[in-house]
Design a protein around this motif. Structure first.
Motif, PDB file in Angstrom:
ATOM      1  N   PHE A 251      36.211 -46.045  20.984  1.00 21.03           N
ATOM      2  CA  PHE A 251      35.273 -47.038  21.531  1.00 21.03           C
ATOM      3  C   PHE A 251      33.962 -47.073  20.743  1.00 21.03           C
ATOM      4  N   ARG A 252      33.621 -45.965  20.081  1.00 20.55           N
ATOM      5  CA  ARG A 252      32.441 -45.979  19.207  1.00 20.55           C
ATOM      6  C   ARG A 252      32.713 -46.922  18.030  1.00 20.55           C
ATOM      7  N   GLY A 253      33.922 -46.839  17.484  1.00 18.81           N
ATOM      8  CA  GLY A 253      34.295 -47.733  16.389  1.00 18.81           C
ATOM      9  C   GLY A 253      34.283 -49.186  16.848  1.00 18.81           C
ATOM     10  N   LEU A 254      34.838 -49.414  18.031  1.00 13.86           N
ATOM     11  CA  LEU A 254      34.925 -50.784  18.558  1.00 13.86           C
ATOM     12  C   LEU A 254      33.535 -51.330  18.888  1.00 13.86           C
ATOM     13  N   SER A 255      32.640 -50.460  19.330  1.00 13.69           N
ATOM     14  CA  SER A 255      31.302 -50.946  19.695  1.00 13.69           C
ATOM     15  C   SER A 255      30.521 -51.354  18.447  1.00 13.69           C
ATOM     16  N   GLU A 256      30.970 -50.915  17.278  1.00  9.67           N
ATOM     17  CA  GLU A 256      30.278 -51.297  16.041  1.00  9.67           C
ATOM     18  C   GLU A 256      31.043 -52.373  15.266  1.00  9.67           C
ATOM     19  N   ASP A 257      32.046 -52.967  15.890  1.00  7.83           N
ATOM     20  CA  ASP A 257      32.889 -53.911  15.168  1.00  7.83           C
ATOM     21  C   ASP A 257      33.043 -55.215  15.969  1.00  7.83           C
ATOM     22  N   GLY A 258      32.122 -56.114  15.708  1.00  5.32           N
ATOM     23  CA  GLY A 258      32.102 -57.387  16.439  1.00  5.32           C
ATOM     24  C   GLY A 258      33.373 -58.203  16.266  1.00  5.32           C
ATOM     25  N   GLU A 259      33.940 -58.196  15.079  1.00 12.92           N
ATOM     26  CA  GLU A 259      35.148 -58.992  14.817  1.00 12.92           C
ATOM     27  C   GLU A 259      36.325 -58.479  15.646  1.00 12.92           C
ATOM     28  N   ALA A 260      36.476 -57.161  15.679  1.00 16.77           N
ATOM     29  CA  ALA A 260      37.585 -56.568  16.447  1.00 16.77           C
ATOM     30  C   ALA A 260      37.416 -56.884  17.933  1.00 16.77           C
ATOM     31  N   ARG A 261      36.170 -56.809  18.409  1.00 13.46           N
ATOM     32  CA  ARG A 261      35.922 -57.117  19.834  1.00 13.46           C
ATOM     33  C   ARG A 261      36.243 -58.573  20.132  1.00 13.46           C
ATOM     34  N   LYS A 262      35.872 -59.448  19.208  1.00  8.73           N
ATOM     35  CA  LYS A 262      36.135 -60.877  19.398  1.00  8.73           C
ATOM     36  C   LYS A 262      37.644 -61.115  19.540  1.00  8.73           C
ATOM     37  N   TYR A 263      38.405 -60.431  18.684  1.00  9.16           N
ATOM     38  CA  TYR A 263      39.862 -60.575  18.742  1.00  9.16           C
ATOM     39  C   TYR A 263      40.381 -60.127  20.121  1.00  9.16           C
ATOM     40  N   LEU A 264      39.927 -58.964  20.577  1.00 10.18           N
ATOM     41  CA  LEU A 264      40.411 -58.454  21.872  1.00 10.18           C
ATOM     42  C   LEU A 264      40.047 -59.400  23.011  1.00 10.18           C
ATOM     43  N   ALA A 265      38.830 -59.951  22.941  1.00 13.65           N
ATOM     44  CA  ALA A 265      38.398 -60.881  23.991  1.00 13.65           C
ATOM     45  C   ALA A 265      39.282 -62.128  23.980  1.00 13.65           C
ATOM     46  N   ARG A 266      39.614 -62.572  22.763  1.00 15.23           N
ATOM     47  CA  ARG A 266      40.420 -63.785  22.635  1.00 15.23           C
ATOM     48  C   ARG A 266      41.832 -63.585  23.207  1.00 15.23           C
ATOM     49  N   VAL A 267      42.404 -62.401  22.998  1.00 13.38           N
ATOM     50  CA  VAL A 267      43.779 -62.202  23.488  1.00 13.38           C
ATOM     51  C   VAL A 267      43.828 -61.703  24.939  1.00 13.38           C
ATOM     52  N   ALA A 268      42.633 -61.541  25.544  1.00 15.68           N
ATOM     53  CA  ALA A 268      42.614 -61.081  26.948  1.00 15.68           C
ATOM     54  C   ALA A 268      42.892 -62.250  27.882  1.00 15.68           C
ATOM     55  N   ARG A 269      44.049 -62.813  27.752  1.00 22.40           N
ATOM     56  CA  ARG A 269      44.410 -63.975  28.575  1.00 22.40           C
ATOM     57  C   ARG A 269      44.950 -63.507  29.923  1.00 22.40           C
ATOM     58  N   THR A 270      44.966 -64.428  30.854  1.00 26.12           N
ATOM     59  CA  THR A 270      45.600 -64.120  32.128  1.00 26.12           C
ATOM     60  C   THR A 270      47.089 -63.984  31.864  1.00 26.12           C
ATOM     61  N   LEU A 271      47.680 -62.986  32.431  1.00 32.76           N
ATOM     62  CA  LEU A 271      49.124 -62.831  32.239  1.00 32.76           C
ATOM     63  C   LEU A 271      49.841 -63.909  33.023  1.00 32.76           C
ATOM     64  N   THR A 272      50.825 -64.544  32.386  1.00 38.73           N
ATOM     65  CA  THR A 272      51.628 -65.510  33.146  1.00 38.73           C
ATOM     66  C   THR A 272      52.851 -64.754  33.664  1.00 38.73           C
ATOM     67  N   ALA A 273      53.233 -65.107  34.867  1.00 38.56           N
ATOM     68  CA  ALA A 273      54.372 -64.397  35.454  1.00 38.56           C
ATOM     69  C   ALA A 273      55.640 -64.691  34.665  1.00 38.56           C
ATOM     70  N   THR A 274      56.397 -63.653  34.426  1.00 36.53           N
ATOM     71  CA  THR A 274      57.666 -63.847  33.721  1.00 36.53           C
ATOM     72  C   THR A 274      58.686 -64.365  34.737  1.00 36.53           C
ATOM     73  N   PRO A 275      59.317 -65.537  34.449  1.00 36.40           N
ATOM     74  CA  PRO A 275      60.279 -66.051  35.435  1.00 36.40           C
ATOM     75  C   PRO A 275      61.449 -65.083  35.615  1.00 36.40           C
ATOM     76  N   LEU A 276      61.828 -64.882  36.824  1.00 38.48           N
ATOM     77  CA  LEU A 276      62.960 -63.988  37.089  1.00 38.48           C
ATOM     78  C   LEU A 276      64.246 -64.674  36.679  1.00 38.48           C
ATOM     79  N   PRO A 277      65.188 -63.953  36.157  1.00 40.47           N
ATOM     80  CA  PRO A 277      66.469 -64.570  35.785  1.00 40.47           C
ATOM     81  C   PRO A 277      67.157 -65.115  37.045  1.00 40.47           C
ATOM     82  N   LEU A 278      67.791 -66.216  36.889  1.00 42.13           N
ATOM     83  CA  LEU A 278      68.471 -66.820  38.053  1.00 42.13           C
ATOM     84  C   LEU A 278      69.704 -66.024  38.445  1.00 42.13           C
TER      85      LEU A 278
END
Ligand SMILES: [Zn+2]
Length: 278
Positions: A251-278
């Motif tokens: 986390f020390r590395g991440l706190s000094e790396d704006g680009e890496a944080r931006k990437y993580l924020a971008r992929v922090a999407r809401t999880l969509t439910a996986t449809p159950l197999p019929l």
């Protein structure tokens, strides 16, 4: 890397004296005692301490003593020391004892408490092996009992793009003196193995979900919020695992790396439910 109070010299000396009351040790007592004193006056530094040549050679018997006493209370106490992380490598586990100067090269210190440091099983059996110093006088391991710098933040984890398949590199903290930087670089290179990479992989892979859970909702995580959360994760890691634990380093590395944080924020999407197999 944790600074631990050094075991009492008087206890080591008393243990050695008692040991040397018995055969075949009385003739070796003076030399052995001098070796202990030398260890302490040089803080275990392998650049100043040479293996002692006992005549006749008793190195095998000295090494065997460690095996026979490894369950003794004085060694069990070191093994069970309450610590936030491994004092050698910073992993989250402890529970074994490592010889700072390896017993194969320095059998005379195989039972000296000052040379027995609590460590994780990886440190005890892994990559470090019989290495105890490198090519230059700054290249040696950080000694948890004698190197006060072990109590300071010493390193961080750099995140190497591409972020979809990030790699991780342990690096000394920028701003350390050249000598300390060399010491930390050597130490990291020889104590960290594949488990360290896996731990970083895991933190990297799960942090977007952590961010999403903390922030809630479905709106994008802002860079400011991501920075705040990473700062909080760093504080928590220091508190629970110590300044130089794997997690604090990540986390020390991440706190000094704006680009890496931006990437993580971008992929922090809401999880969509996986449809159950019929
Ligand atoms: Zn370790």
């Amino acid at each position: 890397m944790i600074k631990i109070d050094a075991p009492l010299a008087a206890n080591d000396d008393a243990h050695l004296k008692k040991l040397c009351d018995r055969q075949p040790w009385p003739p070796h007592y003076a030399l052995w005692q001098a070796a202990y004193a030398g260890y302490r006056s040089h803080n275990g530094n392998p650049w100043y301490i040479a293996p002692t040549a006992f005549v006749p050679d008793v190195s095998d018997q000295q090494t065997a003593l460690y095996e026979s006493q490894s369950s003794s209370q004085r060694i069990v106490m070191i093994r069970r020391m309450q610590l936030k992380s491994c004092p050698m490598c910073g992993s989250s586990v402890t529970g074994t004892v490592d010889h700072y100067l390896p017993k194969e090269e320095f059998p005379e210190f195989s039972l000296m408490a000052a040379n027995l440091v609590p460590a994780c099983s990886h440190c005890n059996s892994g990559k470090k092996g019989r290495t105890f110093r490198g090519a230059t006088p700054n290249e040696r391991f950080i000694h948890p009992y004698f190197d006060t710098l072990a109590g300071e933040p010493l390193w961080l984890t750099r995140i190497i793009p591409p972020y979809e398949a990030a790699q991780f590199e342990a690096a000394p903290l920028p701003g350390l003196s050249a000598n300390h930087s060399e010491l930390v670089t050597f130490h990291l290179r020889h104590v960290l193995g594949t488990q360290f990479d896996r731990n970083a992989d895991n933190l990297w892979a799960t942090y977007p979900q952590y961010l999403r859970d903390e922030v809630g909702g479905t709106a994008p995580v802002s860079p400011g919020r991501a920075r705040k959360e990473v700062a909080r994760s760093l504080r928590t890691s220091i508190l629970t695992s110590g300044e130089n634990s794997w997690n604090a380093s990540f986390f020390r590395g991440l706190s000094e790396d704006g680009e890496a944080r931006k990437y993580l924020a971008r992929v922090a999407r809401t999880l969509t439910a996986t449809p159950l197999p019929l």
